[in-house]
Design a protein around this motif. Structure first.
Motif, PDB file in Angstrom:
ATOM      1  N   LEU A 172      48.666  40.727  26.964  1.00 23.12           N
ATOM      2  CA  LEU A 172      48.449  39.656  25.994  1.00 23.12           C
ATOM      3  C   LEU A 172      47.798  38.436  26.627  1.00 23.12           C
ATOM      4  N   ALA A 173      48.192  38.110  27.848  1.00 26.36           N
ATOM      5  CA  ALA A 173      47.589  36.960  28.517  1.00 26.36           C
ATOM      6  C   ALA A 173      46.134  37.218  28.852  1.00 26.36           C
ATOM      7  N   GLY A 215      54.516  28.907  40.937  1.00 24.63           N
ATOM      8  CA  GLY A 215      53.300  28.087  40.930  1.00 24.63           C
ATOM      9  C   GLY A 215      52.251  28.581  39.953  1.00 24.63           C
ATOM     10  N   ARG A 216      51.620  27.620  39.311  1.00 23.29           N
ATOM     11  CA  ARG A 216      50.602  27.965  38.322  1.00 23.29           C
ATOM     12  C   ARG A 216      49.404  28.657  38.968  1.00 23.29           C
ATOM     13  N   GLU A 217      49.021  28.239  40.158  1.00 25.38           N
ATOM     14  CA  GLU A 217      47.896  28.882  40.827  1.00 25.38           C
ATOM     15  C   GLU A 217      48.215  30.342  41.150  1.00 25.38           C
ATOM     16  N   ASP A 220      48.016  32.316  37.873  1.00 24.75           N
ATOM     17  CA  ASP A 220      46.638  32.584  37.454  1.00 24.75           C
ATOM     18  C   ASP A 220      45.974  33.624  38.352  1.00 24.75           C
ATOM     19  N   ARG A 221      46.254  33.546  39.639  1.00 28.73           N
ATOM     20  CA  ARG A 221      45.655  34.488  40.589  1.00 28.73           C
ATOM     21  C   ARG A 221      46.183  35.911  40.343  1.00 28.73           C
ATOM     22  N   GLY A 225      44.084  39.225  38.991  1.00 27.95           N
ATOM     23  CA  GLY A 225      44.116  40.510  39.669  1.00 27.95           C
ATOM     24  C   GLY A 225      44.426  41.642  38.705  1.00 27.95           C
ATOM     25  N   TYR A 226      45.367  41.409  37.811  1.00 22.22           N
ATOM     26  CA  TYR A 226      45.683  42.419  36.804  1.00 22.22           C
ATOM     27  C   TYR A 226      44.476  42.698  35.916  1.00 22.22           C
ATOM     28  N   ALA A 227      43.839  41.637  35.441  1.00 25.44           N
ATOM     29  CA  ALA A 227      42.687  41.795  34.557  1.00 25.44           C
ATOM     30  C   ALA A 227      41.532  42.494  35.256  1.00 25.44           C
TER      31      ALA A 227
END
Length: 262
Positions: A172-173, A215-217, A220-221, A225-227
Motif C-alpha cells: 500500500l505504501a 527513523g524516517r530515513e 523510506d530507504r 528497497g521493497y519497491a
C-alpha cells in the motif's frame, strides 16, 4: 502460483507453488530470525500482568501514540501531550487519529472485505485533505495490484503474521492507491492485519512508534528497497518491519508500566 502482490517487489523476489505462496519469504536473508524476534517481543508484552485488567486502557493509549507516530512518519510531528489534550488541528494528524481510533471496528471486516475497509480508511484519513468526491476511491492505476493484495489479506498462510502485515504495509505504501494519506492508510492496514491474524489481538503494541524510533530515513530507504523488487530489497523491508514491531512491543510495555504505576 506467484505471490499476488506488487510486480517488481515481492513477486519478483519470491515464486513458489501452492498451497502456500508466501512460504518462501522465510528463506529470504534474515527474515526468519527477525520474524521470530518480533513474535517473542509481542509475546512478552501480551504476558504483562496489567493486561489482565487494563487491556482496553493500554489499547486506547496505543491508538493515540500510534496515531501521533504515523503522522510523524508523514512529516507532521506533534507533542503527545498536545494531541492528548485535543489541541492539534493539523489535518494529517486528525486523519491519523480518526483512523487509529476506528481500527477496532474494522478487524472482522478486513479479512472478508478488505476493499470496503480500505475505502473507509481513506475517508477517515483524508477527510480534510482530498476532495469529497475522491474519498474512498482508489486511482485507476491501483486496480489490478489491489486485487492481488486483497487475495493475500483474505487468503491463508502459515507465514508469521508479522510478515503478512509487512507485505500489506509495503504494497500500500509503494502503490499509493489514493494519492492522499497513503502512508497513514498503509500503516493502519498493517496494524489491522496483525490484529486479525493474531500477532497482537489486543492491539496493545505500537508498531508505528517502532518505525518512528528507527527513523524516517531508514523507513523510506527500506520501503524503496521493497519497491525495487530485488530479493535483498524485499528482505530488507521485511526485516525492518519486524524490528519496528519489536520496538512497538517495547512501547506497549512502557504503557503497561505507566498504568501499573498509576
Amino acid at each position: 502460483m506467484t505471490i499476488p502482490v506488487r510486480p517488481g517487489a515481492a513477486r519478483s523476489a519470491v515464486r513458489t507453488a501452492a498451497p502456500d505462496p508466501l512460504a518462501a519469504l522465510l528463506d529470504l536473508p534474515g527474515v526468519r530470525d527477525a520474524a521470530g524476534a518480533a513474535r517473542a517481543g509481542i509475546d512478552r508484552l501480551l504476558g504483562h500482568r496489567v493486561l489482565r485488567r487494563e487491556s482496553a486502557g493500554v489499547s486506547a493509549e496505543s491508538a493515540l501514540r500510534g496515531a501521533r507516530a504515523s503522522a510523524a512518519l508523514d512529516g507532521v510531528d506533534v507533542p503527545l501531550a498536545e494531541l492528548r489534550a485535543g489541541e492539534v488541528t493539523n489535518p494529517v494528524v486528525q486523519g491519523s487519529l480518526r483512523t487509529s481510533v476506528a481500527l477496532g471496528s474494522m478487524v472482522e471486516t478486513w479479512t472478508r472485505a478488505p476493499g470496503q475497509v480500505l475505502a473507509r480508511l481513506h475517508v477517515l484519513a483524508a477527510a480534510d485533505l482530498a476532495d469529497r468526491a475522491d474519498l474512498g476511491r482508489p486511482a485507476p492505476h491501483a486496480g489490478a495490484r489491489l486485487s492481488g493484495l486483497f487475495s493475500v489479506v483474505t487468503g491463508t498462510t502459515a507465514v508469521p503474521a508479522v510478515l503478512v502485515a509487512a507485505l500489506v504495509h509495503g504494497e500500500l505504501a509503494a502503490l499509493a492507491p489514493f494519492g492522499t494519506a497513503d502512508g497513514v492508510i498503509a500503516r493502519a492496514a498493517a496494524r489491522l492485519t496483525g490484529i486479525a491474524r493474531g500477532l497482537d489481538p489486543k492491539a496493545v503494541s505500537v508498531p508505528e512508534v517502532g518505525f518512528a524510533e528507527l527513523g524516517r530515513e531508514a523507513y523510506d530507504r527500506a520501503l524503496a528497497g521493497y519497491a525495487g523488487g530485488t530479493p535483498e530489497g524485499v528482505a530488507g523491508w521485511l526485516v525492518h518491519c519486524c524490528r519496528a514491531t519489536e520496538h512497538g512491543a517495547l512501547e506497549g510495555l512502557a504503557i503497561c508500566e505507566s498504568l501499573l504505576r498509576g
